[in-house]
Design an enzyme around this catalytic site. Structure first.
Site, PDB file in Angstrom:
ATOM      1  N   ALA A 210      56.018  52.281   7.524  1.00 15.36           N
ATOM      2  CA  ALA A 210      56.030  52.635   6.030  1.00 15.36           C
ATOM      3  C   ALA A 210      55.996  54.164   5.918  1.00 15.36           C
ATOM      4  CB  ALA A 210      55.143  51.989   5.417  1.00 15.36           C
ATOM      5  N   ASN A 211      55.726  54.526   4.857  1.00 14.78           N
ATOM      6  CA  ASN A 211      55.301  55.932   4.350  1.00 14.78           C
ATOM      7  C   ASN A 211      54.315  56.087   2.978  1.00 14.78           C
ATOM      8  OD1 ASN A 211      56.981  56.154   1.857  1.00 14.78           O
ATOM      9  ND2 ASN A 211      58.673  55.733   3.229  1.00 14.78           N
ATOM     10  N   ARG A 212      54.029  57.303   2.813  1.00 20.26           N
ATOM     11  CA  ARG A 212      52.989  57.413   2.033  1.00 20.26           C
ATOM     12  C   ARG A 212      53.380  57.302   0.632  1.00 20.26           C
ATOM     13  NH1 ARG A 212      48.514  59.278   4.867  1.00 20.26           N
ATOM     14  NH2 ARG A 212      49.071  60.319   6.788  1.00 20.26           N
ATOM     15  N   SER A 213      54.536  57.017   0.143  1.00 20.99           N
ATOM     16  CA  SER A 213      55.033  56.886  -1.246  1.00 20.99           C
ATOM     17  C   SER A 213      53.955  55.951  -2.191  1.00 20.99           C
ATOM     18  CB  SER A 213      56.279  56.570  -1.362  1.00 20.99           C
ATOM     19  OG  SER A 213      56.873  56.278  -2.660  1.00 20.99           O
ATOM     20  N   ALA A 276      61.214  56.277  -1.591  1.00 23.69           N
ATOM     21  CA  ALA A 276      61.018  56.956  -0.163  1.00 23.69           C
ATOM     22  C   ALA A 276      61.641  55.813   0.854  1.00 23.69           C
ATOM     23  CB  ALA A 276      59.760  57.365   0.029  1.00 23.69           C
TER      24      ALA A 276
END
Ligand code: CTP
Length: 400
Positions: A210-213, A276
């Protein structure tokens, strides 16, 4: 048309001199301005100059029997459409964060139920102080809107960093963005399709890439587009946000699900691809939790590329949305990378943000550049709702 009313609170900082121009420029834009000056502000600009520009509508004293006859500190904010604080000093922000009310400005703020926009202006060391950071986090949580500060030369010699108050024009752009009943209905009949948040790409049933969005910017745009009368479909990855009222929300997890939901939601007049999206997923996600095998050798994750949703909408969708807007989160060479990305993806506009800055990813503020055929506009740092409102204003103008 009745004029919108700004209640301007001038704090005691060196940037107070810009408040004079702010009053003038606000009047140029058709706003009626009433002013409260703090005691400290009077050390930086004279009440006479302020009162002259504000056509006598200047208040300063909580205990003035004439001003308080009709409970002035309550009336002042009730009569306004928005309260603007410029400059918002470290002291004023600390008092607001703690609910102090020991002068007319702070008592008015505590009795206030109107939107509040603050333009912080202070020494960079003060802005970076942990106490100032705590206070602004509290204010953001309380729903206060921010514009600036910007970075650059400070009044004090040899002091550089973030802390300069935003320019009057930028403050008024943010006011325009927040007070936008004029946008009401201007996107009615238009279908706006928005993607937001991260995607989760499973590795096995318990792990994912995943990512930090946080999804905040996309959700704010969805709310602004709905407020302007559009029919809004928000395709969202996993986030911790409440769905904006009146918006159709399609919740997905992976990039492939997001693409399918977008394809299903088309046709749209305007597509704003804010998500994102994970660029890669595992080539084959395991059905069972991957266990350590005792050898000490970590497993190798084979990745494969995800579909590019923006590219699909901009280049392959038929009919193509009349306006396709992409986002680009960059950590370096912002303009260069974003300009190339716009052409590569085939979108009409690209909103580029510098995510190397503290507090952008997951935070409440954003500082963006809007890249279009006609050029590049740098918008001052502002909270994500103000950025969303301004983007929606630009969209409305584009269709007029
Ligand atoms: N985007 C998308 N689908 C993807 C990847 C990105 O729709 N699979 C969209 C994003 O929503 C955003 C834009 O493309 O509007 C740019 O996203 P970004 O991740 O910055 O672009 P990438 O193509 O991943 O470029 P790079 O990794 O080279 O920075």
């Amino acid at each position: 048309m009745t004029k919108h009313k700004i209640l301007l609170i001038i704090g005691g900082g060196i940037a107070a001199y810009k408040a004079l121009e702010l009053i003038r420029r606000a009047q140029d834009r058709g706003y009626e301005v009433t002013v409260i000056m703090t005691k400290a502000a009077e050390q930086f600009v004279t009440p006479l100059s302020v009162s002259t520009l504000a056509k006598g509508k200047l208040y300063a004293n909580l205990f003035d029997p004439h001003e308080e006859m009709d409970v002035g500190h309550i009336r002042l904010s009730r009569q306004a459409d928005i309260v603007v604080i410029a400059p918002a000093t470290a002291d004023l922000m600390a008092k607001m964060a703690h609910g102090l009310a020991d002068d007319l400005a702070t008592a008015t703020l505590l009795a206030n139920d109107r939107p509040v926009l603050i333009a912080p202006g202070m020494n960079p060391k003060m802005w970076d102080h942990p106490a100032a950071k705590r206070n602004r986090a509290q204010l953001a949580e309380d729903g206060v809107h921010f514009v600036g500060p910007t970075s650059g030369e400070m009044a004090e010699a040899n002091e550089a960093g973030t802390g300069r108050m935003a320019e009057p024009a930028a403050i008024l752009d943010a006011v325009d963005g927040l007070l936008r009943p004029s946008q009401h209905g201007l996107l009615s009949g238009k279908h706006v399709l928005i993607t937001a948040g991260p995607t989760h790409e499973p590795i096995d049933p318990v792990r994912y890439i995943a990512n930090r969005s946080s999804g905040k910017q996309g959700y704010a745009i969805a709310a602004a587009a709905h407020a302007a009368g559009a029919e809004v479909t928000l395709v969202t990855g996993p986030v911790h946000l409440n769905a904006p009222e009146g918006v159709e929300v399609v919740a997905v997890e992976t990039a492939r699900q997001m693409k399918q939901a977008v394809v299903d939601a088309l046709p749209a007049d305007i597509a704003i691809m804010c998500a994102a999206v994970a660029d890669w997923r595992t080539a084959s996600a395991a059905d069972q939790k991957q266990k350590k095998d005792g050898s000490g050798t970590p497993p190798v994750l084979e990745l494969t590329e995800n579909p590019d949703i923006l590219h699909h909408v901009a280049r392959e969708a038929d009919p193509r949305p009349a306006l396709v807007i992409g986002f680009a989160a960059e950590t370096d060479h912002l303009i260069e990378h974003a300009t190339a990305k716009r052409l590569r993806k085939g979108c009409d506009w690209l909103v580029a943000n510098d995510v190397s800055q503290e507090g952008v990813m997951g935070g409440d503020t954003n500082s963006v550049h809007l890249i279009r055929d006609q050029g590049i506009d740098a918008w001052p740092k502002a909270d994500k709702q103000a950025v969303a409102n301004r983007l929606v204003s630009e969209i409305i103008q584009h269709f007029q």
